[in-house]
Design a protein around this motif. Structure first.
Motif, PDB file in Angstrom:
ATOM      1  N   GLY A 131       0.370  -8.729   2.029  1.00  0.00           N
ATOM      2  CA  GLY A 131      -0.115  -9.698   2.995  1.00  0.00           C
ATOM      3  C   GLY A 131      -0.569  -9.093   4.305  1.00  0.00           C
ATOM      4  O   GLY A 131      -1.160  -9.783   5.141  1.00  0.00           O
ATOM      5  N   ARG A 132      -0.303  -7.799   4.514  1.00  0.00           N
ATOM      6  CA  ARG A 132      -0.704  -7.119   5.743  1.00  0.00           C
ATOM      7  C   ARG A 132      -1.880  -6.191   5.460  1.00  0.00           C
ATOM      8  O   ARG A 132      -2.051  -5.686   4.353  1.00  0.00           O
ATOM      9  N   GLU A 133      -2.689  -5.969   6.509  1.00  0.00           N
ATOM     10  CA  GLU A 133      -3.849  -5.099   6.364  1.00  0.00           C
ATOM     11  C   GLU A 133      -3.423  -3.629   6.347  1.00  0.00           C
ATOM     12  O   GLU A 133      -2.402  -3.251   6.933  1.00  0.00           O
ATOM     13  N   THR A 136      -4.224   6.748  12.542  1.00  0.00           N
ATOM     14  CA  THR A 136      -3.986   6.595  13.981  1.00  0.00           C
ATOM     15  C   THR A 136      -3.365   5.249  14.313  1.00  0.00           C
ATOM     16  O   THR A 136      -3.180   4.925  15.478  1.00  0.00           O
ATOM     17  N   GLY A 137      -3.071   4.441  13.288  1.00  0.00           N
ATOM     18  CA  GLY A 137      -2.411   3.167  13.517  1.00  0.00           C
ATOM     19  C   GLY A 137      -3.339   1.985  13.691  1.00  0.00           C
ATOM     20  O   GLY A 137      -2.878   0.870  13.937  1.00  0.00           O
ATOM     21  N   ARG A 138      -4.639   2.203  13.574  1.00  0.00           N
ATOM     22  CA  ARG A 138      -5.584   1.097  13.699  1.00  0.00           C
ATOM     23  C   ARG A 138      -5.748   0.381  12.353  1.00  0.00           C
ATOM     24  O   ARG A 138      -5.500   0.955  11.298  1.00  0.00           O
ATOM     25  N   LEU A 139      -6.182  -0.888  12.434  1.00  0.00           N
ATOM     26  CA  LEU A 139      -6.428  -1.630  11.205  1.00  0.00           C
ATOM     27  C   LEU A 139      -7.607  -1.005  10.463  1.00  0.00           C
ATOM     28  O   LEU A 139      -8.654  -0.734  11.056  1.00  0.00           O
ATOM     29  N   ALA A 140      -7.431  -0.778   9.188  1.00  0.00           N
ATOM     30  CA  ALA A 140      -8.494  -0.185   8.376  1.00  0.00           C
ATOM     31  C   ALA A 140      -9.505  -1.256   7.980  1.00  0.00           C
ATOM     32  O   ALA A 140      -9.139  -2.409   7.729  1.00  0.00           O
ATOM     33  N   GLU A 141     -10.772  -0.878   7.966  1.00  0.00           N
ATOM     34  CA  GLU A 141     -11.815  -1.825   7.574  1.00  0.00           C
ATOM     35  C   GLU A 141     -11.725  -2.172   6.093  1.00  0.00           C
ATOM     36  O   GLU A 141     -12.054  -3.287   5.687  1.00  0.00           O
ATOM     37  N   MET A 142     -11.292  -1.225   5.294  1.00  0.00           N
ATOM     38  CA  MET A 142     -11.162  -1.428   3.854  1.00  0.00           C
ATOM     39  C   MET A 142      -9.760  -1.031   3.421  1.00  0.00           C
ATOM     40  O   MET A 142      -9.143  -0.147   4.023  1.00  0.00           O
ATOM     41  N   PRO A 143      -9.226  -1.673   2.383  1.00  0.00           N
ATOM     42  CA  PRO A 143      -7.910  -1.269   1.885  1.00  0.00           C
ATOM     43  C   PRO A 143      -7.977   0.120   1.263  1.00  0.00           C
ATOM     44  O   PRO A 143      -9.040   0.554   0.805  1.00  0.00           O
ATOM     45  N   CYS A 178       0.841  -1.194   0.000  1.00  0.00           N
ATOM     46  CA  CYS A 178       0.000   0.000   0.000  1.00  0.00           C
ATOM     47  C   CYS A 178       0.876   1.244   0.000  1.00  0.00           C
ATOM     48  O   CYS A 178       1.678   1.455   0.923  1.00  0.00           O
ATOM     49  N   THR A 179       0.720   2.054  -1.022  1.00  0.00           N
ATOM     50  CA  THR A 179       1.514   3.277  -1.123  1.00  0.00           C
ATOM     51  C   THR A 179       0.963   4.390  -0.242  1.00  0.00           C
ATOM     52  O   THR A 179       1.616   5.421  -0.068  1.00  0.00           O
ATOM     53  N   THR A 180      -0.225   4.171   0.328  1.00  0.00           N
ATOM     54  CA  THR A 180      -0.837   5.201   1.173  1.00  0.00           C
ATOM     55  C   THR A 180      -0.382   5.083   2.623  1.00  0.00           C
ATOM     56  O   THR A 180       0.040   6.066   3.238  1.00  0.00           O
ATOM     57  N   CYS A 181      -0.461   3.865   3.174  1.00  0.00           N
ATOM     58  CA  CYS A 181      -0.112   3.694   4.587  1.00  0.00           C
ATOM     59  C   CYS A 181       1.165   2.894   4.788  1.00  0.00           C
ATOM     60  O   CYS A 181       1.638   2.745   5.914  1.00  0.00           O
ATOM     61  N   GLY A 182       1.720   2.349   3.697  1.00  0.00           N
ATOM     62  CA  GLY A 182       2.967   1.607   3.801  1.00  0.00           C
ATOM     63  C   GLY A 182       2.801   0.151   4.179  1.00  0.00           C
ATOM     64  O   GLY A 182       3.800  -0.527   4.468  1.00  0.00           O
ATOM     65  N   ALA A 183       1.567  -0.365   4.179  1.00  0.00           N
ATOM     66  CA  ALA A 183       1.352  -1.773   4.520  1.00  0.00           C
ATOM     67  C   ALA A 183       2.058  -2.668   3.510  1.00  0.00           C
ATOM     68  O   ALA A 183       1.997  -2.438   2.305  1.00  0.00           O
TER      69      ALA A 183
END
Length: 207
Positions: free
Chosen positions: A170-172, A177-184, A162-167
């Protein structure tokens, strides 16, 4: 359709055989509910096979069908391009019919047979003239392909970084705020779509 009927009949026989076999499993376990479910499925499939066999006979024997539903609504080529704005009939008219519609229009007790106001028409003759009839397929095919494509996109999305959050692959995705996003993130999904659809730009070769 004849081949489909044959396979459905065979499936019904197989399910009934499974139901009988489950009455005495190798390990003593009461499977009465399973047996009943298998028998019920067999009966439903057998009934479907009988219905399709009758429809196949109607078509291959060129039995006459009523030209309209309820004496007003045309079908087949006669319905093609008619009432496109749905002002006359209030709905989209049928061109290619369902098996239930074919059976209903061929019923021997329909009013048009009694008064012979208008002769019936064989099913295939009623379809003659429809464009691209040789390429026709069920609406379900489009839905199935769309569902299969969406599944591949979801799987590919997880395989993309993910170029937006750096995931990493294989990672969500994560929120700010560092929480898992409900959608990619959208950029990640778009990258997956490009890969699945073959529109992704090839990676630059390393020097």
């Amino acid at each position: 359709m004849e081949e489909l009927v044959t396979h459905l009949s065979a499936a019904a026989v197989w399910l009934r055989q499974l139901a009988v076999a489950a009455e005495r499993p190798a390990v003593p376990v009461e499977l009465e509910q399973v047996c009943d479910e298998l028998s019920g499925q067999a009966s439903r499939i057998s009934g479907l096979a009988e219905t399709l066999a009758e429809v196949d006979n109607i078509i291959t024997e060129e039995r006459p069908l009523a030209r309209t539903f309820g004496g007003t609504e045309p079908w087949g080529f006669a319905a093609y391009g008619a009432d496109t704005d749905k002002t006359r009939y209030g709905k989209r008219l049928s061109t290619v019919l369902t098996h239930h519609q074919v059976a209903a229009l061929a019923r021997p007790d329909t009013p048009w047979r009694a008064d012979q106001a208008e002769p019936g028409i064989p099913y295939l003759e009623g379809l003659d003239g429809l464009p691209e009839l040789d390429r026709w397929e069920s609406k379900r095919a489009d839905k199935r392909r769309a569902a299969e494509r969406e599944k591949r996109i979801r799987e590919q999305t997880r395989a993309e970084p993910c170029t937006t959050c750096g995931a990493e692959p294989g990672r969500e995705c994560q929120t700010r705020t560092g929480r898992l996003a409900e959608m990619p993130h959208q950029a990640r999904r778009q990258a997956a779509v490009a890969t699945i659809d073959g529109t992704a730009e090839p990676a630059a070769a390393s020097a």
